[in-house]
Enzyme design. Structure first.
Site, PDB file in Angstrom:
ATOM      1  N   ASP A   1      29.245  24.777  -7.418  1.00 60.27           N
ATOM      2  CA  ASP A   1      28.313  25.491  -8.299  1.00 60.27           C
ATOM      3  C   ASP A   1      27.518  26.439  -7.426  1.00 60.27           C
ATOM      4  OD1 ASP A   1      26.138  26.354  -9.863  1.00 60.27           O
ATOM      5  OD2 ASP A   1      26.091  24.490 -11.010  1.00 60.27           O
TER       6      ASP A   1
ATOM      7  N   ASP B   1      37.962  18.725 -24.999  1.00 59.06           N
ATOM      8  CA  ASP B   1      37.141  18.676 -26.217  1.00 59.06           C
ATOM      9  C   ASP B   1      36.997  20.079 -26.805  1.00 59.06           C
ATOM     10  OD1 ASP B   1      35.383  17.295 -28.082  1.00 59.06           O
ATOM     11  OD2 ASP B   1      33.706  18.336 -27.123  1.00 59.06           O
TER      12      ASP B   1
ATOM     13  N   GLU C   1      39.729  27.409 -31.810  1.00 60.41           N
ATOM     14  CA  GLU C   1      39.394  26.131 -32.439  1.00 60.41           C
ATOM     15  C   GLU C   1      39.528  26.224 -33.959  1.00 60.41           C
ATOM     16  OE1 GLU C   1      35.664  24.670 -30.889  1.00 60.41           O
ATOM     17  OE2 GLU C   1      36.462  24.622 -28.865  1.00 60.41           O
TER      18      GLU C   1
ATOM     19  N   HIS D   1      36.130  19.010 -30.432  1.00 56.38           N
ATOM     20  CA  HIS D   1      34.807  19.585 -30.114  1.00 56.38           C
ATOM     21  C   HIS D   1      33.665  18.705 -30.672  1.00 56.38           C
ATOM     22  CE1 HIS D   1      32.653  23.574 -29.022  1.00 56.38           C
ATOM     23  NE2 HIS D   1      31.883  22.527 -28.764  1.00 56.38           N
TER      24      HIS D   1
ATOM     25  N   GLY E   1      31.563  16.957 -28.598  1.00 54.86           N
ATOM     26  CA  GLY E   1      30.611  16.649 -27.515  1.00 54.86           C
ATOM     27  C   GLY E   1      29.200  16.388 -28.011  1.00 54.86           C
ATOM     28  N   ALA E   2      28.743  17.207 -28.949  1.00 58.55           N
ATOM     29  CA  ALA E   2      27.354  17.078 -29.404  1.00 58.55           C
ATOM     30  C   ALA E   2      27.249  16.269 -30.694  1.00 58.55           C
ATOM     31  CB  ALA E   2      26.774  18.476 -29.638  1.00 58.55           C
TER      32      ALA E   2
HETATM   33  P1  NAD Z   1      23.688  24.559 -17.768  1.00 59.85           P
HETATM   34  O1  NAD Z   1      23.325  25.980 -17.911  1.00 59.85           O
HETATM   35  O2  NAD Z   1      22.591  23.554 -17.626  1.00 59.85           O
HETATM   36  O3  NAD Z   1      24.685  24.367 -16.518  1.00 59.85           O
HETATM   37  C1  NAD Z   1      25.742  25.239 -16.242  1.00 59.85           C
HETATM   38  C2  NAD Z   1      25.975  25.221 -14.753  1.00 59.85           C
HETATM   39  O4  NAD Z   1      27.121  26.008 -14.468  1.00 59.85           O
HETATM   40  C3  NAD Z   1      24.793  25.800 -13.954  1.00 59.85           C
HETATM   41  O5  NAD Z   1      24.368  24.886 -12.962  1.00 59.85           O
HETATM   42  C4  NAD Z   1      25.375  27.066 -13.327  1.00 59.85           C
HETATM   43  O6  NAD Z   1      24.838  27.328 -12.044  1.00 59.85           O
HETATM   44  C5  NAD Z   1      26.866  26.698 -13.252  1.00 59.85           C
HETATM   45  N1  NAD Z   1      27.723  27.868 -13.144  1.00 59.85           N
HETATM   46  C6  NAD Z   1      27.593  29.084 -13.734  1.00 59.85           C
HETATM   47  N2  NAD Z   1      28.594  29.896 -13.367  1.00 59.85           N
HETATM   48  C7  NAD Z   1      29.366  29.181 -12.514  1.00 59.85           C
HETATM   49  C8  NAD Z   1      30.560  29.479 -11.806  1.00 59.85           C
HETATM   50  N3  NAD Z   1      31.147  30.699 -11.871  1.00 59.85           N
HETATM   51  N4  NAD Z   1      31.109  28.517 -11.035  1.00 59.85           N
HETATM   52  C9  NAD Z   1      30.550  27.279 -10.957  1.00 59.85           C
HETATM   53  N5  NAD Z   1      29.396  26.953 -11.594  1.00 59.85           N
HETATM   54  C10 NAD Z   1      28.826  27.887 -12.379  1.00 59.85           C
HETATM   55  O7  NAD Z   1      24.608  24.219 -19.025  1.00 59.85           O
HETATM   56  P2  NAD Z   1      24.887  22.783 -19.669  1.00 59.85           P
HETATM   57  O8  NAD Z   1      23.879  22.515 -20.734  1.00 59.85           O
HETATM   58  O9  NAD Z   1      25.105  21.790 -18.589  1.00 59.85           O
HETATM   59  O10 NAD Z   1      26.263  23.088 -20.428  1.00 59.85           O
HETATM   60  C11 NAD Z   1      27.491  23.169 -19.708  1.00 59.85           C
HETATM   61  C12 NAD Z   1      28.626  23.571 -20.631  1.00 59.85           C
HETATM   62  O11 NAD Z   1      28.773  22.593 -21.680  1.00 59.85           O
HETATM   63  C13 NAD Z   1      28.426  24.910 -21.353  1.00 59.85           C
HETATM   64  O12 NAD Z   1      29.652  25.601 -21.371  1.00 59.85           O
HETATM   65  C14 NAD Z   1      28.056  24.499 -22.755  1.00 59.85           C
HETATM   66  O13 NAD Z   1      28.399  25.506 -23.674  1.00 59.85           O
HETATM   67  C15 NAD Z   1      28.929  23.271 -22.910  1.00 59.85           C
HETATM   68  N6  NAD Z   1      28.558  22.384 -24.027  1.00 59.85           N
HETATM   69  C16 NAD Z   1      29.582  21.776 -24.699  1.00 59.85           C
HETATM   70  C17 NAD Z   1      29.304  20.945 -25.780  1.00 59.85           C
HETATM   71  C18 NAD Z   1      30.416  20.262 -26.529  1.00 59.85           C
HETATM   72  O14 NAD Z   1      30.236  19.966 -27.694  1.00 59.85           O
HETATM   73  N7  NAD Z   1      31.518  19.965 -25.902  1.00 59.85           N
HETATM   74  C19 NAD Z   1      27.973  20.739 -26.183  1.00 59.85           C
HETATM   75  C20 NAD Z   1      26.949  21.342 -25.442  1.00 59.85           C
HETATM   76  C21 NAD Z   1      27.258  22.171 -24.360  1.00 59.85           C
END
Ligand code: NAD
Length: 313
Positions: A167, A252, A257, A275, A277-278
């Protein structure tokens, strides 16, 4: 003031807002919404209702738009910004739920839970074929360690795994706090037993896991994506699984989708969830109550904590 709750929302959130304001819960269709929006000072939605440019224009009294969740693709944020209307959301509401689903997928892959279930439902008793692996002592590579990635990593440490992280935006101090080791992507791909993706989908992360990346992985590796579809190149994933370049995958989220007619659906070494996750009671209550708090703050002329167009504050 009058608040319109236009999508189904946790009752806890509605009650919070009712204590201070006149709250109407009504799942209006797009035409009804256009006709009625001018009556309201605030609108709160999930993902069903589209808060379009027209809705915002007609909403002469709107002071805030709330989105009980994270993504704001269903809200015309530029139009809200133009009219100085804050768009507030609940970015951390689903963190634990997504982290737990990710961990569930990892354990399920390690122990062939999905295959075991369908095998038994087909009348079989395939103990030998279903031999699995422990996660204890294995390396988990996290691609992205923000809110969700960090929670997955903490759980992995509790299971006796070693956690390595790629990251570019994560500080050394944050990684050390949780006993994660920061590595480069190449090292992570070559050394991880489990790889889990937790970045947003951006131009940088789109297809970041493709043919070259699968080539580098161990042929015993498992990969999980509970972040966003499109970060893993699905064609490359199909080939990697088909040719046993990796051991298995769990998804997921998908490029499209639902992923209708995807060739991935024909493979035996991949597990799917739609999907979800939430999709837990807790995440939905949290998303609702966090959003209600933000809406109440704006209506009180206080600064909200989570606003996607901060420039209007
Ligand atoms: P967040 O913003 O807290 O964390 C994202 C992380 O990714 C950050 O630490 C950032 O530095 C890092 N990042 C950004 N670009 C990067 C790169 N090129 N290489 C490596 N790391 C990189 O976000 P979060 O709340 O932890 O959410 C993470 C993911 O989960 C998002 O894509 C969000 O949309 C997804 N999500 C999915 C669901 C689901 O239902 N499956 C629900 C909520 C969120």
């Amino acid at each position: 003031m009058k608040i319109l709750v236009a999508d189904k929302m946790a009752d806890e959130a509605i009650q919070m807002m009712k204590k201070k304001h006149d709250v109407v819960y009504s799942e209006l269709d797009p035409d009804q919404l256009l006709n009625e929006i001018q009556k309201y000072d605030a609108i709160v939605v999930r993902s069903r209702t589209k808060v379009t440019k027209e809705v915002i224009k007609k909403g002469e009294n709107l002071k805030v738009v709330g989105r009980a969740g994270v993504g704001v693709d269903n809200i015309d944020v530029p139009e809200a910004t133009k009219r100085k209307i804050p768009v507030v959301n609940a970015p951390g509401g689903a963190t634990i739920s997504v982290a737990e689903l990710t961990f569930a997928h990892m354990l399920s892959l390690a122990r062939n839970l999905s295959k075991s279930d369908s095998s038994m439902k087909n009348g079989l008793w395939e103990k030998k074929k279903l031999k699995g692996t422990e996660v204890y002592g294995k390396i988990l590579g996290l691609i992205g360690s923000g809110r969700i990635g960090t929670e997955v990593g903490k759980r992995a440490i509790a299971f006796g795994m070693k956690v390595i992280v790629y990251d570019p935006y994560l500080s050394k101090e944050a990684a050390e706090k949780y006993s994660f080791e920061i590595v480069d992507l190449d090292f992570l791909l070559k050394n991880s037993d489990f790889i889990s993706i937790h970045t947003p989908l951006t131009s940088e992360t789109k297809n970041m896991i493709s043919t070259n990346e699968f080539e580098k992985m161990k042929n015993t590796a498992f990969i999980v994506n509970c972040a966003r579809g499109g970060i893993i190149d699905e064609k490359a994933l199909y080939n990697a699984l088909k040719e046993n370049k990796i051991k298995g995958a769990a998804l997921d989220v998908y490029e499209n989708e639902p992923p209708k007619n995807s060739p991935l659906l024909t493979l035996g070494n991949i597990v799917f969830t739609p999907h979800i996750g939430a999709s837990t009671n807790e995440a939905q209550i949290r998303a609702g109550t966090i959003t209600a708090e933000q809406v109440l703050k704006v209506l009180k002329n206080e600064k909200p904590d989570f606003c996607v167009n901060k420039e209007v504050l």
